[in-house]
Design a protein around this motif. Sequence first.
Motif, mmCIF file in Angstrom:
data_model
loop_
_atom_site.group_PDB
_atom_site.id
_atom_site.type_symbol
_atom_site.label_atom_id
_atom_site.label_comp_id
_atom_site.label_asym_id
_atom_site.label_seq_id
_atom_site.Cartn_x
_atom_site.Cartn_y
_atom_site.Cartn_z
ATOM 1 N N GLN A 1 0.831 -1.202 0.000
ATOM 2 C CA GLN A 1 0.000 0.000 0.000
ATOM 3 C C GLN A 1 0.871 1.261 0.000
ATOM 4 O O GLN A 1 0.604 2.210 -0.734
ATOM 5 N N LYS B 1 1.408 0.432 -4.368
ATOM 6 C CA LYS B 1 -0.025 0.411 -4.712
ATOM 7 C C LYS B 1 -0.342 -0.741 -5.669
ATOM 8 O O LYS B 1 -1.167 -0.605 -6.573
ATOM 9 N N TYR C 1 -4.262 -6.612 -0.813
ATOM 10 C CA TYR C 1 -4.382 -5.364 -1.541
ATOM 11 C C TYR C 1 -5.562 -5.420 -2.512
ATOM 12 O O TYR C 1 -6.310 -4.454 -2.657
#
Lengths: 422, 311
Positions: free
Chosen positions: B251, B255, B267
């Motif tokens: 994160q 990402k 995620y």
Amino acid sequence: MLRNRWKQVLAAIGVAALVASAAQAKTEIEVQYPLGFIFDKVFAEIKAEFEKLHPDVQVTYRPAYKEYEDAAQTALRQAIVKQLPDVSFQAINLQRLFVDRGIAGDLSPMIAKEKDWKGQGFSDAMMALGNFNGKQYGMAFAVSTPIIYFNEDLVAKAGGDPNNFPNTWEGIFALSRKVEALGNDTVGLYHSWTITGNWLWQALVFSYGGTMMSGDEKKVAFDGPGGRNAIGLMGRMLKEGKMPNLAHEAARQAFFAGKMGIWTESTSLLRVADEGVGGKFKWRTAVFPVPGPDAKLPTGGNAALMFATTPEKQKAAWEYMKFATGAEGATVMVKGTGYMPPNALPANDPKLLKPFYETRPNHLTSLKQQPYMTAWYAFPGENSLKIIAVIKDHLQSVVDGSTAPETALAAMSKDVQALLPK
Amino acid sequence: MADIAATAVRVPAATTANRRRAWREELTAMSLAGPAMMLMFLFLIGPVLCILALSLTDYQLGAKSLRVIGLQNYVDMFGDRVFRRSIENTLTYVGIVVPASVGLGLGAALLIEAGTSLRAFYRAAYFLPVMATLIAMAIVWEFMLHPRFGLVNLSLKAINVAGYDWLQDRAVVLYTLCGIGIWQSVGFNMVLFMAGLTAIPKDLYEAAAIDGVNNGWDRFLTVTWPMLGPVTLFVVVITAIRSFQVFDTVQVMTKGGPNRASEVLLYTMYSEGFEFFRSGYAAAVTVVFLAFVLALAWLNAHILEKRVHYA
């Protein structure tokens, strides 16, 4: 002694009560907007001007949303826990999320109550950007089209003529190769394809006369001729234009540092570019190529939505929205950014924006593209945010050279079709 | 006769009393265990059942209504490129981080226990990554891994090795994250192994010495390693579960990118649920995640436990 002390205390309480009642008479509205690096100063100025005119309203800004998708996601989460701001500025293509979920308020009754609505300069074309199912939800605040920024010094050094910048991709690629050949890590061209909501992907498809979806919004249409030309062009940007695979922040830094010849971006960055370049070199803007028949360009930007629910806050919020998107707000916004005004009045008013445009040719490029403006497309249904991410993934696979453009386009249209309402 | 009658009468009376006592005991037991049971249901079993139910719907976060769509979410999921990528990446991550961090943790524990100098210092140094907030450390890592002025690439340049763009290169980003994961778990595993080492009775080593085991490697194979069995099993399972849960580094630093090259299960769950608001789908991803963790726990309880305990 003691009695005096008591008097002081009582007086202090009295003053406090007076202050409190004065504060209560003020209506506080909370406002949240995106893209702080572009808008922070503009909104501070709008607040100051607005509160001068409306001393009974106190405007409080929440920390700016990072960018458009983040803005929509934050607001949708706020809606669940009932912590919405009273006014929120959302991307033009994401307003639909809030209309479909019944979060945004209908502004039509308030417009009906206005005395001289027609005279306030809110043109039909701009109002249409916030109109859904015949009701007015959004008030367009800042609107933009994609334009080309180029480094005059590099272009001239590479043998190009800054006064005759090419308006075809072939011409741009030829120039880009020459700039790249200057060496020393110089980048010829970067097309900012990662901009939120697939904006510059839509720009390419529309500029070839294509559309995102079929007329009835049932089937993907970007795999038609327009889309095939557009994806092919992205492939050619890499091969013929020598475009590197950069993150768009890195590309922006490269342009500001004088290391990039040609950069496609939104007109909204004009002010940021002024500050970023800081006079280190000469740069200029040019129109975005529109090769196709019936070419269009998507209107970027954002619109104000009303989330306030009590009549008192709604009234204050409406006054604020009207001010921000009206002639005075638009003047502040245009001068502080690179966006076009949402309001027809200021551009021709010598007291407002007329002198500004006369001295700033870079800001005129986007105004020249107004005839091409069309809606920034929002995919229907509940998966619209996911669709944006899926398109971005597939375009990334073209830009990093791992997938052939046509293969990526086929996979992309298949994936998007699967996410559309059945 | 009277006696018999008396007993005949008395027996049912006794059973009623017994039964009443038993009932009272049961009541006491229930009222004692009840609150704990209720809390367990409320906070552990209930939510899992909710997730299971939710995964069969098309619920969107904040939506006012939902529709039961059966197994459609699961069908979509296994047809989804991103999800398949996510599973592959997570398994690769677990496959690399678990053996490496268990092995290195054991090695560090043995080395620290073998020497006598600076023991406390080494222990603290290795344990640092466990105590530090991973989010803060992730930012430090981001600096170290910066392609231009990061410490890692500068060091590599000094010995004439070309570095990578560690977090942006699709081919290496997952391995970079594995490296950080290993760095983070080694200290924790080391502490557990050290506890295990101190629990090994000294006389076993003496007995081994009498039996002619002289060098360190043999001592390790015949005494240390078998005696560490239960600890090792525990460490492996805990590390595996923690690796399945990798999320914060992804994160903060990538990402899931570039282009899903570092997408991992948690995620995917987060982005589907809280970015795309597809709660039903995110619930289905959660169920898959739970299945993996439960499988590990089951493996632990039923197969491996039997092999490492010497009664």
